[in-house]
Design an enzyme around this catalytic site. Structure first.
Site, mmCIF file in Angstrom:
data_model
loop_
_atom_site.group_PDB
_atom_site.id
_atom_site.type_symbol
_atom_site.label_atom_id
_atom_site.label_comp_id
_atom_site.label_asym_id
_atom_site.label_seq_id
_atom_site.Cartn_x
_atom_site.Cartn_y
_atom_site.Cartn_z
ATOM 1 N N CYS A 196 -7.925 -27.156 -8.147
ATOM 2 C CA CYS A 196 -8.323 -27.507 -6.777
ATOM 3 C C CYS A 196 -7.453 -28.626 -6.235
ATOM 4 C CB CYS A 196 -9.780 -27.976 -6.743
ATOM 5 S SG CYS A 196 -10.970 -26.677 -6.408
ATOM 6 N N CYS A 216 -13.628 -36.143 -33.895
ATOM 7 C CA CYS A 216 -14.109 -35.484 -35.116
ATOM 8 C C CYS A 216 -12.955 -35.172 -36.064
ATOM 9 C CB CYS A 216 -14.837 -34.185 -34.769
ATOM 10 S SG CYS A 216 -16.570 -34.411 -34.336
#
Lengths: 138, 109, 281
Positions: free
Chosen positions: C134, C242
């Site tokens: 956008c 992680c």
């Protein structure tokens, strides 16, 4: 450096000094308490401190203090590098002498709340909060 | 002034005379404690909100002295008595001299 | 609650089943109004889980309560910042988000179905990619940094208007190959600790790793305000964290592998509610 028995003993002494540091930290909070109470005796009862037994993260620990009729309540974190946390001064339009906030705890330690009553007496409540050291966040 | 500091308060819009109400406040602020170091190991200077006050029609409700142990985005919850219609004024004082304010009208019916 | 205390003994003493602090039976209703599905039957493609749980279920009472009222949820501060950005004209075309989309609520439902195949671009797109699409194509504005503050704030706003809606990402059709790549990564062991996503979040959820109470690693709550860093965190930054915690080399945000992983992990939560911005530790 060759590690002699003397060196080993000295190192052991060093770690003994490290081990008593928490007591020194506690001495610091005693000074802060005296600054608030002017050395007056501090009783118990009439004050409530609500804090979690175990905090998932020391960065944001919710606490609530309440002392009906108090002029002011001061909160300390006994094991923080600087033990002062906050002082709540209640005005005439405070409906209750209680407040909640979120605080930082550098590790497992006692949180202490002391109220100054209108007659100049002081009462205290404290609670140990265990702070989880994890890091990955679940 | 620290970046993007925006006070938020929650106060009921009306009450009965003498009613006890709960007020919640939250302000976006990093509350840099002065205990941390940057990537190069230099201490990051302390920059916190050091005081918060709430008054109603000029009368004090609560006045809080804040230390670096107050969490990022400071939150307070407390109770006030509302004797009459009027305005709650909330003020936060920053180490850098900035003052942030908010106010809420309440009507006693 | 049996399911959350599975006694899987993996990797020696790394995982230990400790008494959890969380109220695992609790239900989440935000603002006394938005009902959040925090546990439900696992979708067919992750039938091995039996039941899927929001990460909210695994948190302590105190952390849980922070998400039950928008006023107490510090993540909503950043939603407010994003509303300002939403209404601000940026770029050469003189447009704001509002110029095309009106109110943010017009995007209700979007968060539930992303990542999603985009026909025109012929790629699976995350919300961040779509927002930058956008910005660069319709607004003539500079792309935002993939996991920069502006982007994560906007993702939080877009998530917030879909709260309570069930996650329902498509895993078949043109998205299937990316989904399969994501699944492969999910089960690949990384790092010196030799851990896959599944080792913690499928085999050991409900157990503790050191003192962290392991969740299923669901991402329906992202972006999430973490008490640890007192800011909103994007899902791909979480994946990087992680992988880093396995002492592994990690991917950059916005690369194909993490887009695929985001699609796959999102699909493991099909049926849970959109929750973002959530609050976690």
């Amino acid at each position: 450096m060759k590690l002699t028995r003397r060196h080993t003993l000295l190192m052991a002494f060093g770690s003994a000094v490290a081990a008593i540091l928490p007591f020194r930290a506690f001495a610091a909070v005693e000074d802060n308490i005296t600054a608030f109470t002017g050395g007056a005796a501090v009783g118990t009862g009439g004050i409530t401190l609500i804090a979690p037994e175990i905090a998932e993260n020391g960065n944001t620990v919710p606490i609530e203090v309440s002392a009906p009729g108090a002029e002011a309540i001061i909160v300390f974190a006994a094991g923080n590098p600087t033990p002062d946390v906050a002082t709540f001064n209640f005005g005439p339009l405070a409906a209750q002498q209680s407040a909640s906030t979120r605080i930082r705890l550098a590790g497992t330690q006692d949180v202490i709340a002391i109220a100054r009553m209108p007659d100049g007496s002081f009462v205290q409540a404290s609670q140990e909060v265990k702070v989880t050291i994890g890091g990955c966040g679940g | 002034m620290a970046d993007n500091v925006k006070p938020r308060v929650r106060v009921p819009s009306d009450a009965t005379a003498g009613e006890e109400i709960t007020i919640k406040t939250l302000i976006s602020h990093t509350m840099e404690s002065g205990q941390r170091k940057d990537g190069d190991g230099n201490p990051i200077p302390r920059s916190i909100i050091n005081r918060f006050t709430c008054t109603f029609n000029g009368e004090p409700v609560i006045d809080v002295t804040m230390e670096p142990a107050i969490s990022t985005n400071p939150y307070f919850e407390f109770q006030a008595i509302v004797p009459e219609s009027g305005t709650f004024e909330f003020t936060w004082y920053d180490d850098d001299g900035s003052v942030y304010t908010d106010s809420k009208e309440i009507t006693v019916g | 609650m049996k399911l959350l205390f599975r006694g899987g003994v993996v990797a020696g003493a790394l995982f230990a089943a400790l008494a959890a602090q969380a109220d695992e039976e609790a239900n989440l209703v935000i603002n006394g109004d938005i009902e959040i599905t925090v546990r439900t039957d696992a979708p067919e493609h992750v039938a091995q889980l039996g039941t899927i749980y929001s990460g909210w279920v695994f948190r302590s009472d105190e952390t849980q309560s922070l998400q039950m009222d928008d006023f107490e949820n510090p993540g909503m501060i950043f939603v407010d910042d994003a509303i300002d950005a939403w209404n601000t004209v940026d770029g050469t075309a003189g447009n704001s988000c509002a110029a095309c989309h009106g109110e943010p609520e017009s995007l209700a439902g979007v968060r539930a179905v992303y990542p999603k195949w985009n026909d025109e671009a012929e790629e699976v797109r995350t919300i961040a990619m779509q927002v930058n699409g956008c910005r660069t194509e319709r607004m003539g504005a500079e792309a935002w940094k993939y996991d920069g503050k502006e982007m994560i704030n906007m993702e939080a706003l877009i998530a917030s208007v879909s709260r309570g809606m069930p996650v329902d990402v498509a895993i078949d059709g043109p998205a299937q190959s990316m989904w399969e790549l994501g699944r492969e990564i999910y089960y690949t062991r990384f790092g010196q600790l030799d851990l896959s996503c599944a080792n913690c979040h499928e085999d050991n959820y409900g157990n503790n790793i050191r003192s962290d109470h392991l969740s299923q690693g669901q991402i329906n709550g992202f972006p999430t305000y973490r008490l640890k860093n007192a800011q909103l965190n994007g899902v791909q930054s979480r994946f990087r964290g992680c992988i880093r915690d396995t002492r592994g080399e990690t991917y950059g945000v916005g690369v194909e592998e993490l887009i695929a992983l985001e699609l796959y992990v999102a699909s493991r939560g099909n049926g849970l509610s959109v929750e973002g911005p959530s609050v976690r530790n």
